[in-house]
Design an enzyme around this catalytic site. Structure first.
Site, PDB file in Angstrom:
ATOM      1  N   GLY A   7     -20.345  -3.821   5.557  1.00  0.00           N
ATOM      2  CA  GLY A   7     -19.611  -4.004   6.360  1.00  0.00           C
ATOM      3  C   GLY A   7     -20.443  -4.255   7.947  1.00  0.00           C
TER       4      GLY A   7
ATOM      5  N   VAL B  97     -27.827 -12.879   4.841  1.00  0.00           N
ATOM      6  CA  VAL B  97     -29.016 -13.081   3.630  1.00  0.00           C
ATOM      7  C   VAL B  97     -28.511 -12.128   2.690  1.00  0.00           C
ATOM      8  CG1 VAL B  97     -31.121 -13.740   3.117  1.00  0.00           C
ATOM      9  CG2 VAL B  97     -30.789 -14.413   4.935  1.00  0.00           C
ATOM     10  N   SER B  98     -28.553 -12.018   1.603  1.00  0.00           N
ATOM     11  CA  SER B  98     -27.751 -10.237   1.120  1.00  0.00           C
ATOM     12  C   SER B  98     -28.886 -10.261  -0.476  1.00  0.00           C
ATOM     13  CB  SER B  98     -26.579 -10.380   1.145  1.00  0.00           C
ATOM     14  OG  SER B  98     -26.428  -8.854   0.323  1.00  0.00           O
TER      15      SER B  98
ATOM     16  N   HIS C  71     -23.303  -1.309  -0.249  1.00  0.00           N
ATOM     17  CA  HIS C  71     -22.074   0.028  -0.019  1.00  0.00           C
ATOM     18  C   HIS C  71     -21.493   0.389   0.169  1.00  0.00           C
ATOM     19  CE1 HIS C  71     -22.805   3.731  -2.290  1.00  0.00           C
ATOM     20  NE2 HIS C  71     -23.473   4.151  -1.506  1.00  0.00           N
TER      21      HIS C  71
ATOM     22  N   PHE D 211     -10.204  15.988   8.591  1.00  0.00           N
ATOM     23  CA  PHE D 211     -11.434  15.552   7.724  1.00  0.00           C
ATOM     24  C   PHE D 211     -12.230  16.394   8.386  1.00  0.00           C
ATOM     25  CE2 PHE D 211     -14.237  12.991   5.310  1.00  0.00           C
ATOM     26  CZ  PHE D 211     -13.256  12.176   4.391  1.00  0.00           C
TER      27      PHE D 211
ATOM     28  N   GLN E  68     -28.569  13.987   4.933  1.00  0.00           N
ATOM     29  CA  GLN E  68     -27.673  14.296   5.085  1.00  0.00           C
ATOM     30  C   GLN E  68     -27.168  14.814   3.453  1.00  0.00           C
ATOM     31  OE1 GLN E  68     -23.053  13.232   5.502  1.00  0.00           O
ATOM     32  NE2 GLN E  68     -23.460  14.513   7.045  1.00  0.00           N
TER      33      GLN E  68
ATOM     34  N   HIS F 285     -23.755  15.299   0.703  1.00  0.00           N
ATOM     35  CA  HIS F 285     -22.754  15.408   0.993  1.00  0.00           C
ATOM     36  C   HIS F 285     -22.517  16.687  -0.093  1.00  0.00           C
ATOM     37  CE1 HIS F 285     -18.404  15.139   0.453  1.00  0.00           C
ATOM     38  NE2 HIS F 285     -18.830  14.073   0.821  1.00  0.00           N
TER      39      HIS F 285
ATOM     40  N   LEU G 294     -20.000   9.953  -6.235  1.00  0.00           N
ATOM     41  CA  LEU G 294     -19.130  11.357  -4.656  1.00  0.00           C
ATOM     42  C   LEU G 294     -17.889  11.834  -5.161  1.00  0.00           C
ATOM     43  CD1 LEU G 294     -19.104  11.976  -1.757  1.00  0.00           C
ATOM     44  CD2 LEU G 294     -18.316  10.006  -1.227  1.00  0.00           C
TER      45      LEU G 294
ATOM     46  N   GLU H 154     -14.278  13.986   0.268  1.00  0.00           N
ATOM     47  CA  GLU H 154     -13.968  15.134   1.466  1.00  0.00           C
ATOM     48  C   GLU H 154     -12.758  15.125   1.988  1.00  0.00           C
ATOM     49  OE1 GLU H 154     -17.668  15.908   4.576  1.00  0.00           O
ATOM     50  OE2 GLU H 154     -15.815  15.487   6.690  1.00  0.00           O
TER      51      GLU H 154
ATOM     52  N   ARG I 169     -20.901  19.123   7.369  1.00  0.00           N
ATOM     53  CA  ARG I 169     -21.429  18.727   5.624  1.00  0.00           C
ATOM     54  C   ARG I 169     -22.999  19.872   5.396  1.00  0.00           C
ATOM     55  NH1 ARG I 169     -20.689  12.277   5.363  1.00  0.00           N
ATOM     56  NH2 ARG I 169     -17.952  12.201   4.156  1.00  0.00           N
TER      57      ARG I 169
ATOM     58  N   HIS J 120     -26.748  11.691   0.913  1.00  0.00           N
ATOM     59  CA  HIS J 120     -25.199  11.293   1.107  1.00  0.00           C
ATOM     60  C   HIS J 120     -25.343   9.636   2.299  1.00  0.00           C
ATOM     61  CE1 HIS J 120     -21.210   9.518   0.468  1.00  0.00           C
ATOM     62  NE2 HIS J 120     -21.540  10.699   2.273  1.00  0.00           N
TER      63      HIS J 120
ATOM     64  N   ARG K  52     -23.895  13.819  10.502  1.00  0.00           N
ATOM     65  CA  ARG K  52     -22.843  13.148  10.479  1.00  0.00           C
ATOM     66  C   ARG K  52     -21.147  13.388  10.147  1.00  0.00           C
ATOM     67  NH1 ARG K  52     -20.389   9.348   7.969  1.00  0.00           N
ATOM     68  NH2 ARG K  52     -21.623   9.431   5.845  1.00  0.00           N
TER      69      ARG K  52
ATOM     70  N   LEU L 276     -17.725   4.474   8.937  1.00  0.00           N
ATOM     71  CA  LEU L 276     -17.306   3.262   8.274  1.00  0.00           C
ATOM     72  C   LEU L 276     -16.992   3.020   9.898  1.00  0.00           C
ATOM     73  CD1 LEU L 276     -14.651   4.114   5.246  1.00  0.00           C
ATOM     74  CD2 LEU L 276     -16.874   3.176   5.102  1.00  0.00           C
TER      75      LEU L 276
END
Lengths: 135, 581, 246
Positions: free
Chosen positions: B16, B37-38, B46, B118, B232, B234, B244, B247, B287, B355, B390, B396
């Site tokens: 992302g 470059v990946s 992910h 959330f 973190q 989760h 997962l 939430e 969390r 997580h 977080r 995101l």
């Protein structure tokens, strides 16, 4: 020392076998369906032959009828009948895939699109049977 | 056999943040050439696995200040408040931009974008695309990125080091997986978007690719890693697989039950058990607190014994088939597929699972690291908006906001730089020689990769998990040091060049070991409890000494050295974190 | 249930193998294990040189497509116990060049995907503070086709693609259709020009296997047939309607 040729990308390409359509029932069914077109065409030719014989007169028509009663032709037409039915059934079953019809926001279920085809088929067959068999 | 190519900006990682940055550069400066470059095809990144949603103020009764306050209190006051203010302001704009690009956000009946509740948020502000939000965002970004001709993709290239000269990062050295060829990709600026490092733990929601590569690259190039002690957990992962359960399942009204069918969170200062979900309360708490409550419940013997350790039950049955199918279809699919459980009629066994990394490469508000020419965005970076914990649905929008900012900043920086120097190639040749000597042409080697990795994951889980102590962390640090030594004697079965996934595993392991060491070290030195970092020997928060970011540098001997940097406080002075009241 | 099972896995290294061969490995049979877990067991404990792609192991990243007992499958979602007592044959996806062991070259798809313009095309853009309203019904019109994870199982199942690598293929066409059906998009005409030819939608003979193997119910076969219907209607319209009326 690194062998430079090691870096060359190489890959293995498999060739599809000529008999790929025998490897799975789904593929075989597909090929049979494609092949059924030949028999559909034969029925068309047969109908044309019948029309010509009719216009040529009763003697010619009787001769054609006689020809049609030969074991070879009976066998051919039996097979053709099977394939034509197979063609029709698979065609009706595929129709819902090609048509996404929405009524009040919800997509019609496949059955709702296939069913009218079957109903029409049955109705027309019944009408034809009635015309042929009533007298 | 070295190949050389040159671009203005190189992005490492195509998830992302990387894709958002690539598009930002192309829009800001269409004349710049951009390389993505990946190590995997971008749509495998992910980000694809994020489920619940993306937070951004949307409704009239919500405000940017509310989102900022939720984020800062959720982060136990370790967030930089200037960064949070930028983040909450730009998040809704970025999310709307994704709407314009075709992201299939879930909608209200009248066609407006819908939002859901959330954890840890006092207002409803999480945009969602059913429960495959990350998947839809990533594919929207990837498909949109295809229309920009200036973006060149290096798919399945693994970056092994940064090219640094004259104090400036001027490119990367990468291994083309298909051929094993080493490629120098020079650039005026490099942006790291490689995500986190959940794989240093055994039980994690993270994909196999999340091995801290970018963190290690930056760390080795001299950039500090910030707040690495904050990991973190989760609260709701499926046992064995660690898959997962979003939430959103609790936001829609799911209950967490102990073995007696009791909503145990009410015993941990998280509010009272109301039948309907209450924001910032009970199952919608943050969390860190929920995962900690699980451990305490386990200590009391009130968890359910499962074949893979203790679990609690997530109960969605009362939500009904319609809500579950419409809002949580992926949850149902995952439960059916992996647990043979139907959440419409059965409870889901869950336990806390690693997580997300709050920490990462230290950057400013524009993604710039202290090393010139090096930028970072997304989970790999620590700006920091996540502080000590977080909030769900903040990651995101974070990768959009800071991916775009880093992209624009790197573009502006690159426009003023001279082309990289030719003598960088010597470094690339050195790197090629190192890979040969250390791995491919090395004789002998006794340590299998899988053994070292298992030992690392085990020690991290045992000693640096939800609760830690000085003693356990010292044990972890010692063990990690030992593993680093043993890594030098690594054994490879595969010495070839073509698609050598074992070599990649070895390189990833070396990154993970390095990153794990920084985590253990700064967790050891932070003698307080804050957010996700809970010390049994120092159970209280200590603002006097530790209202500060830990900054871990790599010494010339390759060891972590921890310093501290102040936290930026603008309008929200440190206070008690209150939930359920 | 026996506690071990045999996997017959394709091995191929272009540097020293003329063609792929099968190698047998015995692995533990555990009820919660998927085929991918067994492959990882082999890589970690039996032979570190076995190469395959994987990442999320929850069926959403699309990396781990292979052929399991002749059928295209995501190995992270295919349980080993379903194949007991074995042996289980794990081969690379069909119809793609094999690069190494279980890894195939899918770069062809990426080129085809880009060619079919899978992004929003609009004549005029709204400013960023305005949204494009889209009712749940409008969303539903394309949602199914947006669920494609690019796992390539449909290409592995497609005999047309196997026989004619120039065919655009199921996923690329389904994704073009995903944007065509999006109420925010105006690019259907552009995409039709690209895809309405014999290597595009008309290459499909509707075997329908792509839809059967799709792990996300995307129904690419349906997408292509619906596309054919649209293309036909456009063609008819171009005769019936005066120029510029459509």
């Amino acid at each position: 020392m690194i062998n430079p040729t090691e870096y060359l990308p190489k890959s293995y390409h498999t060739r599809i076998s000529t008999y790929w359509w025998l490897t799975r029932w789904a593929y075989l069914k597909f090929i049979l369906r494609e092949a059924s077109s030949v028999f559909v065409a034969w029925i068309v030719v047969l109908t044309l032959l019948q029309i010509r014989a009719l216009t040529d007169g009763p003697a010619e028509y009787a001769e054609l009828q006689k020809w049609l009663q030969s074991p070879l032709l009976l066998a051919l037409n039996a097979v053709s009948f099977f394939f034509v039915v197979f063609h029709a059934v698979t065609w009706f079953n595929l129709a819902p895939k090609a048509m996404a019809i929405r009524v009040r926001g919800k997509r019609l279920p496949g059955l709702a699109i296939a069913a009218p085809n079957y109903v029409a088929w049955a109705a027309i067959s019944a009408a034809v049977a009635w015309i042929l068999l009533r007298g | 056999m070295l190949d050389i190519s040159s671009h203005d900006v190189v992005l490492v990682g195509g998830g992302g943040a990387g894709l958002r940055a690539a598009i930002a550069i192309s829009e800001a400066a269409p004349n710049l050439s951009v390389a993505v470059v990946s190590k995997v095809y971008p749509m495998r990144s992910h980000t694809v696995a994020a489920e619940g949603g993306a937070a951004g103020v949307r409704l009239a009764d919500d405000s940017l200040d509310d989102h900022a306050y939720d984020t800062i209190s959720g982060g136990d006051w370790l967030c930089d408040q200037d960064a949070v203010e930028v983040f909450v302001k730009e998040a809704p704009v970025e999310l709307m931009r994704l709407e314009h690009w075709g992201c299939p956000w879930s909608r209200e009946p009248d066609g407006r974008i819908a939002v859901r509740s959330f954890g840890g948020m006092k207002n409803t502000r999480t945009w969602f695309a059913a429960d495959k939000t990350g998947f839809h965002m990533l594919h929207t970004l990837f498909q949109t990125s295809l229309k920009y001709d200036a973006v060149t993709r290096y798919d399945e290239y693994y970056v092994t080091r940064l090219l640094v000269d004259d104090g400036r990062v001027q490119g990367v050295v990468a291994l083309e997986l298909t051929t094993g060829k080493v490629q120098a990709i020079t650039a005026k600026a490099v942006i790291l978007c490689t995500g986190g490092c959940g794989r240093v733990f055994r039980f994690t929601t993270n994909a196999a690719i999340k091995t801290g590569d970018g963190m290690a690259l930056a760390y080795r190039a001299g950039a500090p890693l910030k707040d690495m002690e904050f990991v973190q957990y989760h609260p709701t992962g499926l046992p064995f697989t660690g898959i997962l359960i979003t939430e959103a399942a609790r936001a829609e009204g799911g209950y967490l039950l102990n073995k007696d069918g009791y909503r145990y969170l009410q015993d941990y200062n998280l509010g009272t058990a109301e039948p309907k979900p209450v924001l910032r309360s009970m199952e919608l708490g943050p969390r860190d607190r929920l995962s900690q409550a699980f451990v305490r419940e386990q200590e009391k013997g009130r968890t359910v014994a499962g074949p893979y350790g203790p679990v609690v039950n997530l109960d969605l049955r009362h939500l009904g088939a319609k809500t579950i199918s419409a809002k949580l279809p992926f949850v149902r699919e995952l439960c059916l597929k992996y647990e043979h459980i139907d959440p419409i009629t059965q409870v889901i066994p869950v336990r806390p699972v690693v997580h997300y990394m709050m920490g990462g490469v230290h950057t400013d508000l524009n993604g710039a690291t202290p090393v010139k020419g090096l930028y970072a965005a997304g989970e790999v970076a620590c700006v920091s908006i996540n502080g000590a914990n977080r909030l769900g649905s903040n990651s995101l929008p974070e990768l959009l906001v800071f991916g775009a900012r880093a992209g624009r900043a790197a573009a502006a920086y690159a426009a003023e730089q001279k082309p990289p120097a030719r003598h960088l190639l010597a470094q690339a040749l050195d790197e090629e020689a190192r890979l040969q000597e250390q791995f491919l042409q090395k004789s002998g080697g006794r340590e299998p990769i899988a053994d070292l990795r298992d030992e690392m994951q085990k020690i991290m889980e045992q000693c640096a998990g939800i609760y830690r102590s000085g003693e356990s962390l010292a044990g972890a640090a010692g063990k990690l040091h030992e593993l680093q030594d043993r890594f030098r004697d690594i054994r490879l079965d595969d010495r070839g060049h073509l698609f050598n996934t074992e070599l990649i595993s070895a390189l990833e392991l070396s990154c993970m070991l390095e990153v794990a060491e920084t985590m253990a070290q700064c967790a050891m030195e932070r003698t307080e409890s804050r957010g996700a970092h809970q010390r049994t020997d120092y159970p209280a928060r200590n603002d006097e000494k530790f209202l500060a970011h830990s900054m871990t540098y790599r010494t010339t001997e390759g060891r972590p050295r921890v310093g501290y940097a102040p936290v930026t406080i603008t309008r929200w002075p440190p206070a008690e974190r209150v939930y359920g009241r | 249930m026996a506690n071990r099972i045999t996997l017959e896995v394709t091995r191929y290294h272009p540097a020293h193998d003329e063609k792929p061969r099968l190698e047998a490995y015995e692995v533990p049979l555990r009820k919660e294990w998927v085929v991918l877990d067994a492959l990882n067991y082999i890589k970690d404990h039996l032979d570190g040189s076995l190469s395959f792609r994987w990442s999320c192991r929850m069926g959403v990243c699309g990396s781990c497509g292979m052929t399991v007992n002749g059928v295209p499958k995501l190995t992270c979602a295919t349980f080993l116990s379903d194949y007991a007592p074995g042996p289980v044959r794990v081969e690379p996806m069909k119809n793609f060049p094999v690069l190494r062991d279980l890894i195939v070259d899918t770069s062809d798809f990426l080129l085809k995907l880009a060619k079919s313009k899978p992004w929003i095309i609009r004549k005029v853009e709204k400013p960023l503070d305005e949204e494009y309203f889209q009712t749940p019904t409008q969303l539903d019109a394309y949602k199914q086709f947006s669920m494609c994870i690019n796992c390539m199982l449909c290409y592995a199942a497609c005999q047309v693609y196997g026989l004619d690598p120039l065919f655009s293929g199921p996923a690329a066409i389904a994704l073009a259709q995903r944007y065509n059906l999006d109420s925010r998009d105006q690019g259907a005409g552009e995409r039709l020009d690209i895809l309405s030819h014999h290597e595009g939608i008309w290459g499909c003979t509707f075997v329908g296997e792509c839809t059967k193997v799709c792990p996300n119910n995307v129904d690419p076969a349906g997408a292509i047939q619906q596309y054919k219907l649209t293309a036909t209607m456009e063609w008819v319209k171009s005769f019936v309607l005066p120029r510029g009326a459509k």
